[in-house]
Design an enzyme around this catalytic site. Structure first.
Site, PDB file in Angstrom:
ATOM      1  N   LYS A 174      -4.313   8.754  -7.807  1.00 41.69           N
ATOM      2  CA  LYS A 174      -3.540   8.418  -6.827  1.00 41.69           C
ATOM      3  C   LYS A 174      -2.321   9.227  -6.683  1.00 41.69           C
ATOM      4  O   LYS A 174      -1.445   9.284  -7.745  1.00 41.69           O
ATOM      5  CB  LYS A 174      -2.902   6.891  -7.380  1.00 41.69           C
ATOM      6  N   GLY A 194       7.483  -2.253  -4.692  1.00 43.92           N
ATOM      7  CA  GLY A 194       8.410  -3.271  -5.551  1.00 43.92           C
ATOM      8  C   GLY A 194       9.120  -4.165  -4.812  1.00 43.92           C
ATOM      9  O   GLY A 194       9.876  -4.925  -5.275  1.00 43.92           O
ATOM     10  N   ALA A 205       2.123  -1.184  -1.903  1.00 42.81           N
ATOM     11  CA  ALA A 205       3.238  -1.192  -2.097  1.00 42.81           C
ATOM     12  C   ALA A 205       3.695  -2.333  -1.083  1.00 42.81           C
ATOM     13  O   ALA A 205       3.336  -2.261   0.074  1.00 42.81           O
ATOM     14  CB  ALA A 205       4.195   0.308  -1.707  1.00 42.81           C
ATOM     15  N   GLY A 206       4.673  -2.948  -1.617  1.00 44.19           N
ATOM     16  CA  GLY A 206       5.314  -4.078  -0.918  1.00 44.19           C
ATOM     17  C   GLY A 206       4.578  -5.422  -0.934  1.00 44.19           C
ATOM     18  O   GLY A 206       5.078  -6.514  -0.434  1.00 44.19           O
ATOM     19  N   THR A 208       3.821  -4.994  -8.784  1.00 40.09           N
ATOM     20  CA  THR A 208       5.249  -5.724  -9.296  1.00 40.09           C
ATOM     21  C   THR A 208       4.829  -7.318  -8.866  1.00 40.09           C
ATOM     22  O   THR A 208       5.278  -8.016  -9.835  1.00 40.09           O
ATOM     23  CB  THR A 208       6.210  -5.241  -8.178  1.00 40.09           C
TER      24      THR A 208
END
Length: 254
Positions: free
Chosen positions: A97, A158, A184-185, A207
């Site tokens: 990645k 995160g 992400a997010g 996260t």
């Protein structure tokens, strides 16, 4: 259950999991089991032979069924990302990645350096998945450069804010010829389900699971949410409508 092929591997579970924020290897192992994930991301610093932390992340991963994808987290440019990739490949890891984010405040990917890293790492024969802004043009360039899949962000890493790039992800879904992994997010299982409903092939979270009060229970929740979204699409949901449609016949009152 429809299968997903990326590179040289076929997956049945479309929920992928990052391992960077779990409190321990034991917690990581339990969350991986609950999620039933088949692909995890791991920072090179946690698998390198020189790591003396005593917390061997690889012991928590059943590599007979789970693919380990190294990430280049911390790389500030393409040269640093390629250097990490070469170290990883020499250590026997072929999935990568690519993360290149020079700005520590928002951790947004650098599109120019990311694309350069994709080109070089694909030449190494690695299965490359770049983390990118939700930019349809960049997604196509990464695909042309040899990316096995593209990983557009939903919102900053995160942040747990969910999918704030919906319109752009829809265009990427429409135009891409490689799988799309929203990364992400993602803060809630409902966000993961939304990504699948938008047409993404898979979702990656870290996260949202690792920082939850009960990471193991949250990992299971994400697995179920992604599967529910898959089932809903397979069931062919009815079209949306700008007006109301009676669920019961109205002519019985005539």
């Amino acid at each position: 259950m429809k299968q997903l092929t990326i590179g040289n591997r076929t997956f049945t579970n479309r929920f992928f999991l990052g391992t960077g924020k779990f409190a321990s290897s034991e917690q990581t192992k339990a969350a991986l089991a609950a999620s039933e994930t088949e692909l995890v991301t791991v920072a090179l610093t946690r698998v390198h032979e020189g790591d003396t932390s005593g917390d061997d992340i690889l012991k928590a991963i059943d590599r007979s069924r789970v693919e380990v994808m190294l990430n280049t987290s911390g790389a500030r440019n393409a040269d640093e990302a390629v250097r990490i990739a070469k170290i990883g490949k020499a250590a026997g890891f072929n999935w990568l990645k690519i993360e290149v984010h020079p700005d520590a405040r928002y951790l947004l990917p650098d599109p120019v350096e990311t694309l350069a890293a994709v080109r070089e790492c694909a030449k190494l024969g690695m299965v490359v998945l770049p983390y990118i802004n939700a930019d349809p043009v960049l997604a196509r360039h990464c695909e042309d450069a040899g990316a096995a899949a593209v990983m557009p962000l939903g919102s900053p890493i995160g942040s747990n804010r969910g999918i704030r790039t919906r319109d752009m992800i829809e265009i990427i879904v429409e135009q891409s010829h490689v799988p799309i992994v929203v990364d992400a997010g993602i803060g809630l299982p409902s966000h993961a389900a939304e990504a699948i409903e938008l047409g993404a092939d898979a979702v990656l979270a870290n996260t949202a699971v690792a920082a939850a009060g009960d990471p193991v229970k949250m990992a299971e929740a994400f697995k179920l949410a992604v599967r529910a979204a898959e089932l809903a699409l397979e069931a062919k949901p009815p079209r949306t409508s700008a007006t109301a449609n009676a669920t019961s016949p109205m002519d019985i009152f005539k």
